[in-house]
Write an enzyme that holds these catalytic residues in place. Structure first.
Site, PDB file in Angstrom:
ATOM      1  N   PHE A 189      10.080  22.648  27.192  1.00  0.00           N
ATOM      2  CA  PHE A 189      10.267  21.987  26.048  1.00  0.00           C
ATOM      3  C   PHE A 189      10.643  22.846  24.379  1.00  0.00           C
ATOM      4  CE2 PHE A 189       8.112  19.029  23.191  1.00  0.00           C
ATOM      5  CZ  PHE A 189       8.426  18.396  22.735  1.00  0.00           C
ATOM      6  N   GLU A 190       9.276  23.805  24.211  1.00  0.00           N
ATOM      7  CA  GLU A 190       9.414  24.200  23.523  1.00  0.00           C
ATOM      8  C   GLU A 190      10.799  25.277  23.247  1.00  0.00           C
ATOM      9  OE1 GLU A 190       4.652  24.982  22.710  1.00  0.00           O
ATOM     10  OE2 GLU A 190       5.501  26.286  23.509  1.00  0.00           O
ATOM     11  N   LEU A 191      11.291  25.565  24.435  1.00  0.00           N
ATOM     12  CA  LEU A 191      12.678  26.312  23.702  1.00  0.00           C
ATOM     13  C   LEU A 191      13.876  25.404  23.379  1.00  0.00           C
ATOM     14  CD1 LEU A 191      14.715  28.903  24.366  1.00  0.00           C
ATOM     15  CD2 LEU A 191      14.482  28.539  26.366  1.00  0.00           C
TER      16      LEU A 191
END
Length: 159
Positions: A76-78
């Site tokens: 998700f953060e990537l």
């Protein structure tokens, strides 16, 4: 931007962030990091908080460990960081291999990040390598590019 960098990491690595990253980057070099355990407001929708904080950060530092790269939060953060990359046209992701990643454990998104740019590796046993690590990470945070590197043994071009 409110932050120089959003730090994407596994909760288990907060001790390393507190012991090494905060003293080196915030206290020693005056960078402002967004670290979830410290900077997120409790009770907020986590996905929205992450998106807002990535948006309000110049860069995203991915602290890659075997556990983190297997988590949905890493993906998700990537993905949110890469969306910012495409929207801004600037390379905003700084990949740091905090702990060795076993062969075969790296998913497609992380693999693409490691293959498409230079990255840093943390060496817990070599003080000289750690000094160079902090210098190169500082350069990456200050630059418009992810990394501007020359001759460092702990910085690799391949995964």
């Amino acid at each position: 931007y409110k932050f120089d960098a959003f730090v994407a990491h596994d909760y288990d690595d907060f001790g390393w962030i507190r012991q090494h990253m905060i003293p080196q980057l915030e206290e020693g070099r005056n960078f402002r990091l967004c670290i979830g355990e410290r900077d997120f407001i409790p009770g907020s929708q986590l996905e929205e908080v992450i998106v807002d904080n990535i948006r309000n950060s110049r860069k995203t530092i991915l602290l890659l460990t075997p556990k983190f790269i297997q988590s949905e939060w890493c993906d998700f953060e990537l993905a949110m960081s890469r969306n910012k990359l495409f929207a801004s046209g600037r390379d905003v992701v700084i990949a740091v291999i905090l702990k060795p990643l076993p062969v075969g454990s790296i998913n497609g998104r992380v693999y693409n990040v490691l293959k498409s740019r230079l990255y840093l590796e943390w060496n817990p046993d070599d003080i000289h390598a750690q000094e160079l690590f902090w210098a190169k990470l500082t350069d990456a945070l200050r630059s418009g590019q992810t990394l501007d590197l020359t001759d460092s043994s702990e910085i690799r071009e391949d995964a």
